[in-house]
Design a protein around this motif. Structure first.
Motif, PDB file in Angstrom:
ATOM      1  N   ILE A   1       4.695  -8.589   0.727  1.00 41.26           N
ATOM      2  CA  ILE A   1       3.842  -9.691   0.273  1.00 41.26           C
ATOM      3  C   ILE A   1       2.389  -9.255   0.151  1.00 41.26           C
ATOM      4  O   ILE A   1       1.639  -9.801  -0.664  1.00 41.26           O
ATOM      5  CB  ILE A   1       3.990 -10.944   1.157  1.00 41.26           C
ATOM      6  N   ARG A   2       1.978  -8.254   0.942  1.00 42.85           N
ATOM      7  CA  ARG A   2       0.629  -7.721   0.745  1.00 42.85           C
ATOM      8  C   ARG A   2       0.535  -7.067  -0.634  1.00 42.85           C
ATOM      9  O   ARG A   2      -0.486  -7.207  -1.331  1.00 42.85           O
ATOM     10  CB  ARG A   2       0.275  -6.732   1.848  1.00 42.85           C
ATOM     11  N   ARG A   3       1.591  -6.347  -1.040  1.00 42.46           N
ATOM     12  CA  ARG A   3       1.588  -5.723  -2.359  1.00 42.46           C
ATOM     13  C   ARG A   3       1.625  -6.779  -3.469  1.00 42.46           C
ATOM     14  O   ARG A   3       0.961  -6.637  -4.502  1.00 42.46           O
ATOM     15  CB  ARG A   3       2.766  -4.770  -2.493  1.00 42.46           C
TER      16      ARG A   3
ATOM     17  N   ALA B   1       8.898  -1.941  -6.348  1.00 48.33           N
ATOM     18  CA  ALA B   1       9.876  -2.628  -7.190  1.00 48.33           C
ATOM     19  C   ALA B   1       9.435  -4.062  -7.487  1.00 48.33           C
ATOM     20  O   ALA B   1       9.537  -4.535  -8.627  1.00 48.33           O
ATOM     21  CB  ALA B   1      11.244  -2.624  -6.512  1.00 48.33           C
ATOM     22  N   VAL B   2       8.929  -4.737  -6.462  1.00 44.65           N
ATOM     23  CA  VAL B   2       8.468  -6.114  -6.660  1.00 44.65           C
ATOM     24  C   VAL B   2       7.238  -6.142  -7.565  1.00 44.65           C
ATOM     25  O   VAL B   2       7.114  -7.015  -8.441  1.00 44.65           O
ATOM     26  CB  VAL B   2       8.171  -6.780  -5.305  1.00 44.65           C
ATOM     27  N   ALA B   3       6.339  -5.191  -7.393  1.00 43.01           N
ATOM     28  CA  ALA B   3       5.151  -5.129  -8.251  1.00 43.01           C
ATOM     29  C   ALA B   3       5.547  -4.931  -9.710  1.00 43.01           C
ATOM     30  O   ALA B   3       4.971  -5.547 -10.624  1.00 43.01           O
ATOM     31  CB  ALA B   3       4.238  -3.994  -7.795  1.00 43.01           C
ATOM     32  N   ALA B   4       6.544  -4.081  -9.957  1.00 44.90           N
ATOM     33  CA  ALA B   4       7.026  -3.873 -11.325  1.00 44.90           C
ATOM     34  C   ALA B   4       7.627  -5.156 -11.888  1.00 44.90           C
ATOM     35  O   ALA B   4       7.440  -5.487 -13.068  1.00 44.90           O
ATOM     36  CB  ALA B   4       8.041  -2.741 -11.346  1.00 44.90           C
TER      37      ALA B   4
ATOM     38  N   GLU C   1      10.362   3.059   2.978  1.00 41.06           N
ATOM     39  CA  GLU C   1      11.218   1.979   2.481  1.00 41.06           C
ATOM     40  C   GLU C   1      10.376   0.780   2.039  1.00 41.06           C
ATOM     41  O   GLU C   1      10.657   0.160   0.997  1.00 41.06           O
ATOM     42  CB  GLU C   1      12.193   1.549   3.576  1.00 41.06           C
ATOM     43  N   ALA C   2       9.350   0.461   2.810  1.00 39.72           N
ATOM     44  CA  ALA C   2       8.472  -0.646   2.449  1.00 39.72           C
ATOM     45  C   ALA C   2       7.772  -0.371   1.125  1.00 39.72           C
ATOM     46  O   ALA C   2       7.625  -1.272   0.284  1.00 39.72           O
ATOM     47  CB  ALA C   2       7.451  -0.887   3.554  1.00 39.72           C
ATOM     48  N   THR C   3       7.341   0.862   0.918  1.00 42.55           N
ATOM     49  CA  THR C   3       6.663   1.225  -0.329  1.00 42.55           C
ATOM     50  C   THR C   3       7.603   1.095  -1.520  1.00 42.55           C
ATOM     51  O   THR C   3       7.223   0.588  -2.583  1.00 42.55           O
ATOM     52  CB  THR C   3       6.118   2.660  -0.238  1.00 42.55           C
TER      53      THR C   3
END
Length: 373
Positions: free
Chosen positions: A57-59, A322-325, A315-317
């Motif tokens: 969620i930070r990303r 993926a979510v950012a994309a 794993e978090a990255t």
């Protein structure tokens, strides 16, 4: 923090004490009697999941701010710094508990399975509400400050009257506690023992006004005047927030009535992307709160446990990338809605006034078409 219990199942806040804390800023865990009994399921797997949630969620927040700066979104209210408060609450609730949020609870939306296109559509200006509230068990974001507290209380009262087991959760900021809607909601909730949790993220500022302008005592003392027990917790400690939320939710489900949680945190970003926080707070204050970063705090705790932090971080990255994309892909596929959709979903069914307005709009559109050469 010292607490009194009256009766035993109702935690009351000591207004002179520090917020309840399980993890300190160094990541070290300490005993916390009011919350410890609600931490029995905490293990490395759970801690890893909470860490990844907060990192993702930070990303999402960073990406949405960037999209707004690039002209892809009209506005965005950042959640930076409030990750532990939102994930701690979101991962404590049952799937059917109904959330009524403000405009900053993107982390709760993530916990409810809201997809990127639903999350961004309101801020893109392509819809009036981002998702189906009944499908997600979460109302779409409320812009009117504090109004969701009344919605949550009304929902909780109706659920109780029908014999349902669901509870409602109202999320708002410190500034909302000065609004009439929040105080009126607490009157009804206390009087009718509504199964509702009031969750206040005290992020220290109501836009540019510091919390000291809202109150001279801890916010958690306010609901006690209505007869609502309260907990004041460290909002940057995801375990403390989760434990307090579990306690409050279980109490509501058991017929104990409303509980108020004040999660003391900090909004490290701007109020919205149209705000300039440098005009009302200094760098020293921001640096003090950055040292209490909720994501880094949990990472330090994982390190102390001997967890494979490098792998967890990787794993978090991967998940965050993926979510950012997905966010960027969603923005490129959002088309402006047809004008006729303005009249959809105003009421649950067709209404004579809406029918007349729809007909007038269609006649106007037709007249414009006839004028075209």
């Amino acid at each position: 923090m010292s607490t009194t219990m009256s009766p035993p199942e109702q935690p009351l806040v000591d207004g002179l004490a520090e917020p309840l804390q399980v993890l300190d800023p160094t990541g070290s865990r300490h005993p916390c009697p009011p919350l410890d009994e609600h931490l029995g399921d905490v293990d490395e797997n759970l801690l890893t999941d909470l860490y990844i949630d907060m990192a993702v969620i930070r990303r999402i927040d960073h990406e949405a701010v960037a999209l707004q700066r690039q002209g892809e979104l009209g506005l965005w209210p950042p959640l930076l710094g409030q990750e532990a408060a939102q994930i701690g609450l979101g991962r404590a609730l049952a799937p059917t508990d109904f959330i009524f949020s403000s405009y900053r609870e993107h982390g709760l939306a993530w916990c409810r399975g809201v997809i990127p296109s639903e999350l961004l559509s309101v801020w893109r200006g392509t819809t009036f509400s981002g998702w189906d509230p009944h499908e997600r068990h979460m109302a779409t974001p409320q812009i009117i400050i504090g109004a969701q507290a009344l919605h949550a209380t009304g929902y909780a009262m109706a659920t109780a009257a029908q014999g349902g087991q669901e509870i409602a959760v109202a999320c708002f900021g410190d500034g909302a506690t000065s609004e009439g809607d929040v105080n009126e909601a607490m009157v009804f909730a206390a009087t009718f023992d509504a199964p509702v949790v009031f969750f206040c993220q005290n992020n220290q500022y109501a836009i540019s006004e510091p919390v000291t302008v809202q109150t001279t005592v801890p916010i958690a003392l306010r609901p006690t005047g209505f007869g609502i027990p309260a907990l004041r917790v460290d909002g940057n400690d995801v375990l403390a927030v989760r434990a307090a939320s579990l306690l409050a939710a279980r109490r509501a489900r058991a017929g104990g009535g409303p509980t108020f949680i004040e999660a003391v945190t900090y909004r490290m970003g701007a109020h919205t992307t149209s705000d300039d926080p440098t005009r009302y707070r200094d760098d020293a204050e921001l640096e003090r709160w950055q040292r209490r970063c909720p994501v880094r705090r949990l990472e330090r705790h994982l390190e102390q446990l001997g967890a494979p932090v490098a792998s967890i971080r990787e794993e978090a990255t991967v998940r965050a990338d993926a979510v950012a994309a997905e966010l960027r892909q969603a923005v490129t596929t959002m088309a402006p809605p047809e004008p006729q959709t303005l009249f959809d979903h105003v009421y649950t069914g067709e209404h004579p006034t809406i029918s007349r307005q729809r007909a007038a709009q269609e006649a106007f559109a037709a007249s414009l078409a006839e004028e075209q050469p």
